[in-house]
Design a protein around this motif. Structure first.
Motif, PDB file in Angstrom:
ATOM      1  N   UNK A 165      44.253  20.218  -5.624  1.00 31.42           N
ATOM      2  CA  UNK A 165      43.950  19.110  -6.543  1.00 31.42           C
ATOM      3  C   UNK A 165      43.073  19.558  -7.698  1.00 31.42           C
ATOM      4  N   UNK A 166      43.163  18.803  -8.773  1.00 28.92           N
ATOM      5  CA  UNK A 166      42.233  18.968  -9.896  1.00 28.92           C
ATOM      6  C   UNK A 166      41.011  18.129  -9.543  1.00 28.92           C
ATOM      7  N   UNK A 167      39.825  18.742  -9.618  1.00 31.91           N
ATOM      8  CA  UNK A 167      38.625  17.998  -9.234  1.00 31.91           C
ATOM      9  C   UNK A 167      37.554  18.073 -10.315  1.00 31.91           C
ATOM     10  N   UNK A 168      36.684  17.089 -10.301  1.00 32.90           N
ATOM     11  CA  UNK A 168      35.498  17.061 -11.139  1.00 32.90           C
ATOM     12  C   UNK A 168      34.287  17.116 -10.220  1.00 32.90           C
ATOM     13  N   UNK A 169      33.196  17.669 -10.704  1.00 38.94           N
ATOM     14  CA  UNK A 169      31.999  17.832  -9.888  1.00 38.94           C
ATOM     15  C   UNK A 169      30.795  17.258 -10.621  1.00 38.94           C
ATOM     16  N   UNK A 170      30.076  16.371  -9.949  1.00 33.44           N
ATOM     17  CA  UNK A 170      28.806  15.868 -10.459  1.00 33.44           C
ATOM     18  C   UNK A 170      27.725  16.746  -9.834  1.00 33.44           C
ATOM     19  N   UNK A 171      26.933  17.414 -10.673  1.00 27.97           N
ATOM     20  CA  UNK A 171      25.947  18.354 -10.132  1.00 27.97           C
ATOM     21  C   UNK A 171      24.799  18.560 -11.109  1.00 27.97           C
ATOM     22  N   UNK A 172      23.814  19.321 -10.662  1.00 30.54           N
ATOM     23  CA  UNK A 172      22.696  19.737 -11.512  1.00 30.54           C
ATOM     24  C   UNK A 172      22.200  21.085 -10.992  1.00 30.54           C
ATOM     25  N   UNK A 173      21.045  21.523 -11.413  1.00 32.48           N
ATOM     26  CA  UNK A 173      20.554  22.838 -11.008  1.00 32.48           C
ATOM     27  C   UNK A 173      20.280  22.936  -9.515  1.00 32.48           C
ATOM     28  N   UNK A 174      20.055  21.835  -8.842  1.00 34.72           N
ATOM     29  CA  UNK A 174      19.792  21.895  -7.403  1.00 34.72           C
ATOM     30  C   UNK A 174      21.071  21.977  -6.574  1.00 34.72           C
ATOM     31  N   UNK A 175      22.236  21.830  -7.207  1.00 35.82           N
ATOM     32  CA  UNK A 175      23.510  21.897  -6.497  1.00 35.82           C
ATOM     33  C   UNK A 175      23.905  23.333  -6.204  1.00 35.82           C
ATOM     34  N   UNK A 176      23.568  23.805  -5.012  1.00 36.85           N
ATOM     35  CA  UNK A 176      23.856  25.185  -4.618  1.00 36.85           C
ATOM     36  C   UNK A 176      24.361  25.241  -3.184  1.00 36.85           C
ATOM     37  N   UNK A 177      24.985  26.364  -2.825  1.00 36.37           N
ATOM     38  CA  UNK A 177      25.365  26.627  -1.443  1.00 36.37           C
ATOM     39  C   UNK A 177      24.131  27.116  -0.686  1.00 36.37           C
ATOM     40  N   UNK A 178      24.261  27.307   0.619  1.00 34.03           N
ATOM     41  CA  UNK A 178      23.150  27.826   1.419  1.00 34.03           C
ATOM     42  C   UNK A 178      22.754  29.222   0.959  1.00 34.03           C
TER      43      UNK A 178
END
Length: 78
Positions: free
Chosen positions: A21-34
Motif C-alpha cells: 500500500x501507499x502510506x502516509x506517516x504522521x511523525x516528529x523527531x521522537x518517532x524512532x525504532x528501538x
C-alpha cells in the motif's frame, strides 16, 4: 511479564496492514525504532511498503522551525 515494544518495531515485523500500500506517516523527531532509526527511514527502507507522504508537527518534521514562524509545505530531502 513481557517487555514493552515500540509500535513501529511491531509493525516492521508484521507488515500485513501496510504491505503493498501507499502510506502516509504522521511523525516528529521522537518517532524512532528501538534502534534509534527514524520511523520514516525504517519504512522507506522496507520492501513492499511505499511511503508517499510525511506529516510533521507545526515546528517541522525535525523540529527546526522557529516558534510562531509560519511553516509552509515542503518536500523532505532524505
Amino acid at each position: 511479564m513481557s517487555k514493552a515494544r515500540f509500535g513501529i518495531d511491531v509493525l516492521l515485523e508484521n507488515l500485513w496492514p501496510v504491505a503493498g500500500r501507499r502510506i502516509g506517516l504522521i511523525t516528529n523527531t521522537s518517532g524512532v525504532t528501538a534502534a534509534g532509526v527514524p520511523t520514516w527511514k525504517a519504512l522507506r527502507a522496507t520492501p513492499n511498503v511505499r511511503l508517499v507522504r510525511l506529516f510533521g508537527p507545526e515546528h517541522g518534521l525535525e523540529g527546526g522551525a522557529v516558534y510562531m514562524e509560519a511553516v509552509s509545505s515542503a518536500i523532505h530531502k532524505p
